[in-house]
Design a protein around this motif. Structure first.
Motif, PDB file in Angstrom:
ATOM      1  N   PRO A 216       0.830  -1.213   0.000  1.00 34.54           N
ATOM      2  CA  PRO A 216       0.000   0.000   0.000  1.00 34.54           C
ATOM      3  C   PRO A 216       0.860   1.256   0.000  1.00 34.54           C
ATOM      4  O   PRO A 216       0.374   2.343  -0.322  1.00 34.54           O
ATOM      5  N   THR A 217       2.136   1.128   0.347  1.00 33.48           N
ATOM      6  CA  THR A 217       2.960   2.320   0.563  1.00 33.48           C
ATOM      7  C   THR A 217       3.176   3.120  -0.731  1.00 33.48           C
ATOM      8  O   THR A 217       3.438   4.314  -0.673  1.00 33.48           O
TER       9      THR A 217
ATOM     10  N   GLU B  77      -0.360   5.836  -1.292  1.00 35.17           N
ATOM     11  CA  GLU B  77      -0.919   6.347  -0.043  1.00 35.17           C
ATOM     12  C   GLU B  77      -1.734   7.636  -0.147  1.00 35.17           C
ATOM     13  O   GLU B  77      -2.472   7.976   0.773  1.00 35.17           O
TER      14      GLU B  77
ATOM     15  N   LEU C 161      -5.339   4.420  -3.106  1.00 37.75           N
ATOM     16  CA  LEU C 161      -5.374   2.964  -2.880  1.00 37.75           C
ATOM     17  C   LEU C 161      -6.729   2.409  -3.327  1.00 37.75           C
ATOM     18  O   LEU C 161      -6.811   1.343  -3.944  1.00 37.75           O
TER      19      LEU C 161
ATOM     20  N   ASP D 141      -5.125  -0.368   6.006  1.00 39.27           N
ATOM     21  CA  ASP D 141      -5.204  -0.410   4.539  1.00 39.27           C
ATOM     22  C   ASP D 141      -6.447  -1.196   4.109  1.00 39.27           C
ATOM     23  O   ASP D 141      -7.131  -0.819   3.150  1.00 39.27           O
TER      24      ASP D 141
ATOM     25  N   ARG E  33      -9.613   0.879   4.224  1.00 40.53           N
ATOM     26  CA  ARG E  33      -9.785   1.765   3.069  1.00 40.53           C
ATOM     27  C   ARG E  33     -10.384   1.009   1.882  1.00 40.53           C
ATOM     28  O   ARG E  33     -11.323   1.463   1.235  1.00 40.53           O
TER      29      ARG E  33
ATOM     30  N   HIS F 245       6.744  -0.770   7.600  1.00 40.80           N
ATOM     31  CA  HIS F 245       5.461  -0.121   7.925  1.00 40.80           C
ATOM     32  C   HIS F 245       4.505  -1.094   8.617  1.00 40.80           C
ATOM     33  O   HIS F 245       3.574  -0.693   9.284  1.00 40.80           O
TER      34      HIS F 245
END
Ligand SMILES: NC(=O)c1ccc[n+]([C@@H]2O[C@H](COP(=O)([O-])OP(=O)(O)OC[C@H]3O[C@@H](n4cnc5c(N)ncnc54)[C@H](OP(=O)(O)O)[C@@H]3O)[C@@H](O)[C@H]2O)c1
Length: 284
Positions: free
Chosen positions: A110-111, A114, A119, A147, A150, A280
């Motif tokens: 996901p980084t 962001e 996403l 994540d 979302r 992360h």
């Protein structure tokens, strides 16, 4: 020995053991190792755009000459060029892999996506790819609970897997994520599963692995493979050495670990937190 399969929430099945083409094989031509893996009866190949070798994965698959439905191929999108769609991105991968579809297509992390709404937009791109038949299943990698929140808010299809670093030295920290995934029917795929042998050989797990290896008549690596299999995890591993392909497969022929053995591994693993990828993930 054939590799067992797990059922995914979209109704498809996934082989429990995968041959990875990153880490030790990152940016390398993998024709020989992938052909060796397929010859040794591995049916699940884990690729990614960022490994820089989808072309040679495709060459190996073509040379192996198996019917397409006898192989399970994963690849992953790590970033999109400005204006590039997810469909354009997977078409680039499919051209290199010389395939009409992949079995599983993942957001690598996901980084890379962001920015607000990004996403979600990329996940909808994966859903389009599934609807077009370019990937049978879609999922994610290196996702935290936040994540998932979302993506699940807007998802037409839930991610079927989350591919994460998974071994006894991160297991305790991952428990809330694993519980969340279980509640949603999302399967865990592991990488870095052999970390207690490869990167932390003197850690608190070492005497436990030695003792259990003796008990089941296998190696410490095979104990770790059994631990993952018995936790219901798809294991993505790799090797540059042909003899290890058979060592990994040999784990299926060994007796199962007992509940007490598994608890001994969990408890010793909980004494050390050691993560080597995707930092992360330490904040779920
Ligand atoms: N989604 C992601 O972000 C992500 C991140 C990392 C990896 N992956 C995927 O997962 C795959 C596997 O990752 P990984 O390499 O971390 O997996 P792993 O299963 O933890 O480690 C595999 C490595 O262990 C070594 N090994 C096996 N037995 C050993 C022993 N007895 N002593 C010392 N070393 C031993 C092998 O070395 P030899 O080569 O010498 O046999 C091999 O390179 C990657 O190739 C990639 O496909 C995904």
């Amino acid at each position: 020995m054939s590799i067992p399969v797990f059922k995914l929430l979209d109704g498809t099945t996934i082989p429990q053991l995968a041959f990875g083409t990153g880490t030790a094989l990152y940016q390398k031509n993998v024709v020989e190792p992938v052909l060796a893996a397929i010859k040794a009866n591995y049916t699940h190949i884990d690729a990614a755009q960022v490994y820089g070798n989808e072309d040679s994965v495709g060459d190996a698959i073509a040379q192996a000459g198996l019917p397409r439905d006898q192989l399970y191929v994963t690849t992953k999108v790590v970033k999109l060029d400005p204006g590039e769609t997810v469909t354009q991105s997977i078409k680039g991968s499919l051209a290199k892999l010389k395939l009409d579809y992949v079995d599983l297509f993942l957001i690598h992390s996901p980084t890379g996506f962001e920015a607000p709404g990004r996403l979600e937009e990329v996940w909808q791109g994966l859903e389009e790819v599934k609807d077009k038949g370019l990937a049978k299943s879609i999922g994610v990698s290196n996702f935290r609970i936040k994540d998932f929140h979302r993506v699940l808010k807007i998802a037409k299809y839930k991610p079927v897997v989350n591919q994460i670093e998974f071994h006894p030295y991160v297991y305790k920290q991952l428990l809330p994520l694993l519980k969340f995934q279980e509640e949603h029917g999302i399967l865990t795929e592991s990488f870095g599963g052999l970390t207690p042998v490869t990167k932390k050989p003197d850690g608190p797990l070492s005497p436990v692995l030695k003792e259990l290896a003796k008990k089941i008549g296998g190696t410490e690596v095979q104990v770790l493979l059994k631990w993952q299999e018995q936790k219901g995890i798809v294991d993505v591993t790799t090797t540059t050495k042909v003899e290890r392909l058979n060592e990994y497969l040999g784990a299926y022929s060994l007796p199962n670990l007992s509940d007490a053995d598994i608890k001994a591994i969990d408890d010793a693993g909980a004494k050390l937190h050691s993560r080597h990828f995707a930092r992360h993930m330490d904040e779920l």
